[in-house]
Design an enzyme around this catalytic site. Structure first.
Site, PDB file in Angstrom:
ATOM      1  N   SER A   1       3.572  -0.488  -1.776  1.00  0.00           N
ATOM      2  CA  SER A   1       3.353  -1.905  -2.064  1.00  0.00           C
ATOM      3  C   SER A   1       2.534  -2.517  -0.940  1.00  0.00           C
ATOM      4  CB  SER A   1       4.687  -2.639  -2.172  1.00  0.00           C
ATOM      5  OG  SER A   1       4.449  -4.030  -2.041  1.00  0.00           O
TER       6      SER A   1
ATOM      7  N   HIS B   1       0.713  -0.387  -5.590  1.00  0.00           N
ATOM      8  CA  HIS B   1       1.592  -1.423  -6.157  1.00  0.00           C
ATOM      9  C   HIS B   1       1.188  -2.776  -5.574  1.00  0.00           C
ATOM     10  CE1 HIS B   1       5.404  -2.795  -8.018  1.00  0.00           C
ATOM     11  NE2 HIS B   1       5.516  -3.590  -6.966  1.00  0.00           N
TER      12      HIS B   1
ATOM     13  N   ASP C   1       1.925  -6.809  -5.619  1.00  0.00           N
ATOM     14  CA  ASP C   1       2.929  -7.828  -5.938  1.00  0.00           C
ATOM     15  C   ASP C   1       2.266  -9.191  -6.024  1.00  0.00           C
ATOM     16  OD1 ASP C   1       5.509  -6.390  -5.976  1.00  0.00           O
ATOM     17  OD2 ASP C   1       4.928  -5.851  -3.931  1.00  0.00           O
TER      18      ASP C   1
ATOM     19  N   MET D   1       2.896 -13.072  -6.624  1.00  0.00           N
ATOM     20  CA  MET D   1       3.981 -14.058  -6.569  1.00  0.00           C
ATOM     21  C   MET D   1       3.402 -15.473  -6.628  1.00  0.00           C
ATOM     22  SD  MET D   1       6.304 -12.336  -3.610  1.00  0.00           S
ATOM     23  CE  MET D   1       6.679 -10.562  -3.643  1.00  0.00           C
TER      24      MET D   1
ATOM     25  N   HIS E   1       2.480  -5.948 -10.395  1.00  0.00           N
ATOM     26  CA  HIS E   1       3.812  -6.477 -10.657  1.00  0.00           C
ATOM     27  C   HIS E   1       3.721  -7.998 -10.615  1.00  0.00           C
ATOM     28  CE1 HIS E   1       8.232  -6.746  -8.949  1.00  0.00           C
ATOM     29  NE2 HIS E   1       8.094  -7.351 -10.113  1.00  0.00           N
TER      30      HIS E   1
ATOM     31  N   MET F   1       5.009 -11.587 -10.744  1.00  0.00           N
ATOM     32  CA  MET F   1       6.170 -12.467 -10.574  1.00  0.00           C
ATOM     33  C   MET F   1       5.663 -13.903 -10.706  1.00  0.00           C
ATOM     34  SD  MET F   1       7.822 -10.208  -7.503  1.00  0.00           S
ATOM     35  CE  MET F   1       6.282  -9.302  -7.278  1.00  0.00           C
TER      36      MET F   1
ATOM     37  N   MET G   1      14.435  -3.532 -10.265  1.00  0.00           N
ATOM     38  CA  MET G   1      14.415  -4.194  -8.962  1.00  0.00           C
ATOM     39  C   MET G   1      15.711  -3.832  -8.222  1.00  0.00           C
ATOM     40  SD  MET G   1      11.553  -5.900  -8.647  1.00  0.00           S
ATOM     41  CE  MET G   1      11.992  -6.443  -7.009  1.00  0.00           C
TER      42      MET G   1
ATOM     43  N   ASP H   1      12.073  -0.501  -7.216  1.00  0.00           N
ATOM     44  CA  ASP H   1      11.295  -1.360  -6.311  1.00  0.00           C
ATOM     45  C   ASP H   1      12.235  -2.170  -5.424  1.00  0.00           C
ATOM     46  OD1 ASP H   1       9.419  -3.000  -5.095  1.00  0.00           O
ATOM     47  OD2 ASP H   1       8.763  -3.987  -6.950  1.00  0.00           O
ATOM     48  N   GLY H   2      12.165  -1.893  -4.109  1.00  0.00           N
ATOM     49  CA  GLY H   2      12.895  -2.695  -3.132  1.00  0.00           C
ATOM     50  C   GLY H   2      13.840  -1.871  -2.285  1.00  0.00           C
TER      51      GLY H   2
ATOM     52  N   GLY I   1       7.195  -0.568   0.246  1.00  0.00           N
ATOM     53  CA  GLY I   1       6.311  -1.425   1.027  1.00  0.00           C
ATOM     54  C   GLY I   1       6.440  -1.132   2.499  1.00  0.00           C
TER      55      GLY I   1
HETATM   56  C1  DX5 Z   1       9.577  -7.539  -3.813  1.00  0.00           C
HETATM   57  C2  DX5 Z   1       8.443  -6.672  -4.242  1.00  0.00           C
HETATM   58  C3  DX5 Z   1       8.411  -5.322  -3.660  1.00  0.00           C
HETATM   59  C4  DX5 Z   1       8.316  -5.270  -2.155  1.00  0.00           C
HETATM   60  C5  DX5 Z   1       9.070  -4.062  -1.720  1.00  0.00           C
HETATM   61  O1  DX5 Z   1       9.583  -8.677  -4.604  1.00  0.00           O
HETATM   62  O2  DX5 Z   1       8.467  -6.494  -5.670  1.00  0.00           O
HETATM   63  O3  DX5 Z   1       7.395  -4.528  -4.256  1.00  0.00           O
HETATM   64  O4  DX5 Z   1       7.012  -5.193  -1.688  1.00  0.00           O
HETATM   65  O5  DX5 Z   1       9.126  -4.046  -0.331  1.00  0.00           O
HETATM   66  P1  DX5 Z   1      10.068  -3.041   0.490  1.00  0.00           P
HETATM   67  O6  DX5 Z   1       9.710  -1.644   0.048  1.00  0.00           O
HETATM   68  O7  DX5 Z   1       9.741  -3.332   1.896  1.00  0.00           O
HETATM   69  O8  DX5 Z   1      11.487  -3.380   0.107  1.00  0.00           O
HETATM   70 ZN    ZN Z   2       6.975  -5.106  -6.587  1.00  0.00          ZN
END
Ligand code: DX5
Ligand code: ZN
Length: 230
Positions: free
Chosen positions: A10, A35, A37, A39, A68, A70, A139, A177-178, A199
Site C-alpha cells: 500500500s 495497492h 488507498d 480516502m 481501494h 474509501m 479489512m 488489508d491492515g 503498507g
Molecule cells: C487503511 C488502508 C490500508 C493501509 C494499510 O485504511 O486501507 O491499505 O494502508 O496499512 P498497514 O499495512 O500499515 O496497516
Molecule cells: Zn487499503
C-alpha cells in the site's frame, strides 16, 4: 481455491514527496499489486489521492493497480479512477445505496470489481453479488490510516469467506488489508487469504529494504509451497 499468495504494497506508507520513484522501487522489489488507498475525509477520517495522482503514477509500473476507494457516495468517482489506470476497483458496501449497480458500473468500464468489508460489516452483504466479484477485501483494521494493529476477528471472517469462495467455484481474490506484518501474514494465509496488503511492513526502512520486506511477508507462503513469485 486459494491462489498463489500475492503481496500488495500500500503506497499510503510510501514517501509522498517522491511517489513515482516509490512505486517503481516497490514494483522492482517484487510487489505483485500496487495497492492505492483513496480516502475522502468523509467516509474515512483522512484524505489522500485524487485520480490525477493515480494517472501520474501509471507509467511507473505495469503491475495491476489495486485501487481501494474509501469514498461516499462513490459512484460518480469510479469512471475517473478507471480512466486513471486502475485495474481493480474495490468499494465498500456502505459507500452507496446500490452495491450491485456500483459493481456493474465497474465491470462496464472493463475493470475488475472488489468489495471491502469493514471489521463490523457482516458477510451476508455479499450473498447476492458474488457472481459480480473478482476480489473480496477483508479489512483487518478500521479504514483510514496505515500502521494500525491487526484485529484478530478478521481471521474467522477470512476462513468463512474462503469456504464461500471455494463453494462458488469462481476465481475471486481474497485480500486482507491492515496490520499485516511477518507475524500476522502467516495467520492470514493459513485462514485462506491469497492477497496481502501491506503498507508499513512493505515500506519500512527505505528502498534498500523493500525486497527483503516483501520476501519476509511472502516467506510463510514459500514454506507452504503456495507462492506464485513476483
Ligand atoms: C487503511 C488502508 C490500508 C493501509 C494499510 O485504511 O486501507 O491499505 O494502508 O496499512 P498497514 O499495512 O500499515 O496497516
Ligand atoms: Zn487499503
Amino acid at each position: 481455491m486459494q491462489q498463489p499468495v500475492r503481496i500488495a504494497p500500500s503506497i499510503l506508507s510510501a514517501d509522498f514527496a517522491k511517489l513515482g520513484q516509490e512505486v517503481r522501487a516497490i514494483d522492482e522489489a517484487g510487489g505483485d499489486y500496487i495497492h492505492i488507498d483513496i480516502m475522502d475525509g468523509h467516509f474515512v477520517p483522512n484524505l489522500t489521492l485524487g485520480p490525477a495522482v493515480v494517472a501520474a503514477l501509471r507509467p511507473h509500473s505495469s503491475r495491476p493497480f489495486d485501487v481501494h476507494l474509501m469514498i461516499a457516495p462513490v459512484d460518480s468517482y469510479i469512471p475517473a479512477y478507471a480512466d486513471a489506470g486502475a485495474d481493480i476497483i474495490t468499494v465498500h458496501p456502505e459507500s452507496g445505496p446500490h452495491l450491485h449497480r456500483t459493481l456493474q458500473l465497474i465491470k462496464s468500464l472493463g475493470k475488475k470489481a472488489g468489495v471491502a468489508l469493514n471489521p463490523a460489516t457482516p458477510l451476508d452483504v455479499l450473498d447476492h453479488v458474488l457472481d459480480e466479484l473478482d476480489l473480496i477485501l477483508v479489512m483487518s483494521v478500521n479504514p483510514g490510516f496505515g500502521g494500525q494493529a491487526f484485529i484478530p476477528s478478521a481471521l474467522a471472517k477470512i476462513a468463512e469467506l474462503r469456504k464461500r469462495i471455494d463453494a462458488s467455484g469462481r476465481t475471486i481474490d481474497l485480500e486482507v488489508d491492515g496490520g499485516i506484518n511477518t507475524e500476522t501474514a502467516p495467520k492470514a494465509i493459513a485462514a485462506g487469504a491469497d492477497v496481502l496488503v501491506a503498507g508499513s511492513a512493505s515500506f519500512k526502512g527505505g528502498p534498500q529494504a523493500y525486497a527483503t520486506n516483501i520476501q519476509g511477508l511472502r516467506g510463510p507462503a514459500v514454506d507452504a509451497g503456495r507462492t506464485g513469485g513476483g
